[in-house]
Write a protein that holds these residues in place. Structure first.
Motif, mmCIF file in Angstrom:
data_model
loop_
_atom_site.group_PDB
_atom_site.id
_atom_site.type_symbol
_atom_site.label_atom_id
_atom_site.label_comp_id
_atom_site.label_asym_id
_atom_site.label_seq_id
_atom_site.Cartn_x
_atom_site.Cartn_y
_atom_site.Cartn_z
ATOM 1 N N THR A 75 0.734 -1.150 0.103
ATOM 2 C CA THR A 75 -0.133 -0.093 -0.098
ATOM 3 C C THR A 75 0.754 1.234 -0.016
ATOM 4 O O THR A 75 0.476 2.207 -0.675
ATOM 5 C CB THR A 75 -0.816 0.073 1.285
ATOM 6 N N LEU A 76 1.893 1.263 0.811
ATOM 7 C CA LEU A 76 3.031 2.227 0.777
ATOM 8 C C LEU A 76 3.478 2.531 -0.716
ATOM 9 O O LEU A 76 3.483 3.914 -1.088
ATOM 10 C CB LEU A 76 4.148 2.188 1.735
ATOM 11 N N LEU A 77 3.813 1.347 -1.254
ATOM 12 C CA LEU A 77 4.631 1.953 -2.485
ATOM 13 C C LEU A 77 3.691 1.976 -3.740
ATOM 14 O O LEU A 77 4.140 2.588 -4.826
ATOM 15 C CB LEU A 77 5.492 0.539 -2.783
ATOM 16 N N GLU A 78 2.423 2.035 -3.565
ATOM 17 C CA GLU A 78 1.431 2.390 -4.429
ATOM 18 C C GLU A 78 0.988 3.984 -4.389
ATOM 19 O O GLU A 78 0.376 4.219 -5.245
ATOM 20 C CB GLU A 78 0.203 1.535 -4.287
ATOM 21 N N LEU A 79 1.457 4.547 -3.222
ATOM 22 C CA LEU A 79 1.253 5.850 -3.311
ATOM 23 C C LEU A 79 1.664 6.661 -4.411
ATOM 24 O O LEU A 79 2.978 6.441 -4.858
ATOM 25 C CB LEU A 79 1.664 6.567 -1.974
ATOM 26 N N LYS A 80 0.874 7.651 -5.143
ATOM 27 C CA LYS A 80 1.562 8.114 -6.291
ATOM 28 C C LYS A 80 2.617 8.978 -6.290
ATOM 29 O O LYS A 80 3.407 9.119 -7.358
ATOM 30 C CB LYS A 80 0.172 8.962 -7.202
ATOM 31 N N ASN A 81 2.925 9.666 -5.169
ATOM 32 C CA ASN A 81 4.009 10.568 -4.984
ATOM 33 C C ASN A 81 5.249 10.021 -4.343
ATOM 34 O O ASN A 81 6.198 10.583 -3.816
ATOM 35 C CB ASN A 81 3.493 11.688 -4.595
#
Length: 333
Positions: A152-158
């Protein structure tokens, strides 16, 4: 002269806009407040403010980079703030985690932090089940909590932007740290899994007589491990005493072992609280072999051993929960 005056005005305006863009406005509303204060902290800095008559609050702070902040009131959660963001939080202290809602900017990041907290709590709730898990069950638990957290962390767009670099680094470090701690704990409990021979104990009763598991031969044994400084232990005592009375004269021994470091503290509490039943002290407390062999770092602990001196559960449920059912199951086998 007019040119230089105009230039200065432009420079000051740019500086003013830059400063304004760094300011964060964080507001919120607390349903069922537990006090009239709220706290916001990051690293070693803590801010506080009062709730108004409508149980609302407001923070205005200047920041230079994106980061997570800890918010406290009747519990705690994390919020994500970045330069120029505006965020509004609503929560109900009676259903803290599940009631949290956000409005404003950085919603994706704050939803991530909400999910992160729930995943962390899910792992925490499994702490007593982990010692009894197979390797596949343990890995599945890690994947469904820490693995999902990292994904979920690594999927954050920025997340790969420079502005988020310190935040990303800190999050990954925490995930790896928890993973190491939980894995080490799981491995340390390998000798305490169901079906293994119970490690023998040496404890003293109130008369100074030494006991070991051999003294309870051919009986199921349930052990309540407690200490005077453990409030949860003391809270569970009345429930355990009721179980002791209920299983009286049956093929089971319900005993209690204190791991207080000093014998006099154990004796004093037994007297003050008029505690009955089979009470023992592990000589040396936290330095005793019993404490070390059974990994007793998180009290209270309830251990069930069958009549063949095999471990049934080294982290059984509490008496106020389902310990009775687990005892009955052990007696039936």
């Amino acid at each position: 002269m007019k040119f230089y005056t105009l230039l200065i005005v432009i420079i000051l305006s740019i500086a003013s806009c830059t400063q304004e863009n760094k300011q964060v406005t964080f507001t919120g509303e607390i349903i069922n407040p537990t006090s009239d204060m709220v706290w916001l902290s990051v690293n070693d800095s803590t801010l506080s403010t009062n709730l108004d008559d409508s149980n609302k609050f407001e923070f205005k702070i200047d920041i230079t980079e994106a980061n997570k902040y800890r918010f406290d009131h009747g519990g705690y959660t994390y919020i994500f703030l970045k330069p120029s963001s505006i965020l509004h939080l609503t929560l109900d202290t009676k259903d803290f985690d599940k009631s949290i809602t956000y409005n404003g900017s950085a919603l994706e990041e704050n939803e991530y932090l909400k999910k992160r907290l729930l995943l962390k709590e899910s792992l925490e709730e499994n702490r007593f089940k982990i010692p009894n898990m197979s390797e596949n069950e343990f890995q599945s638990t890690i994947d469904s909590t820490l693995g999902k957290w990292e994904k979920t962390l690594l999927e954050l767009k920025n997340i790969d932007s420079k502005e988020y670099s310190n935040f990303k680094k800190a999050e990954l470090e925490e995930i790896n740290k928890i993973n190491s701690l939980v894995t080490d704990y799981y491995k340390s409990m390998i000798n305490l899994r169901p079906g293994n021979d119970a490690i023998d104990i040496k404890v003293l009763d109130k008369n100074g007589r030494e006991y070991s598991l051999k003294d309870f031969k051919n009986k199921v044994v349930c052990i309540d491990v407690w200490a005077s400084w453990c409030s949860a232990c003391l809270k569970e005592m009345s429930y355990y005493e009721k179980l002791t009375e209920k299983f009286k004269n049956q093929n089971i021994e319900l005993i209690a072992i204190s791991v207080d470091d000093k014998e006099e503290i154990w004796r004093k509490l037994l007297k003050e609280r008029d505690i009955h039943g089979q009470q023992f002290w592990a000589k040396g407390g936290s330095q005793s072999d019993f404490f070390k062999n059974y990994q007793l770092n998180d009290l209270p602990v309830y251990i069930i051993i069958d009549k063949n001196c095999k471990i049934v559960n080294s982290r059984a449920s509490r008496p106020s929960e389902s310990l009775e059912e687990e005892i009955v199951a052990a007696m039936d086998n």
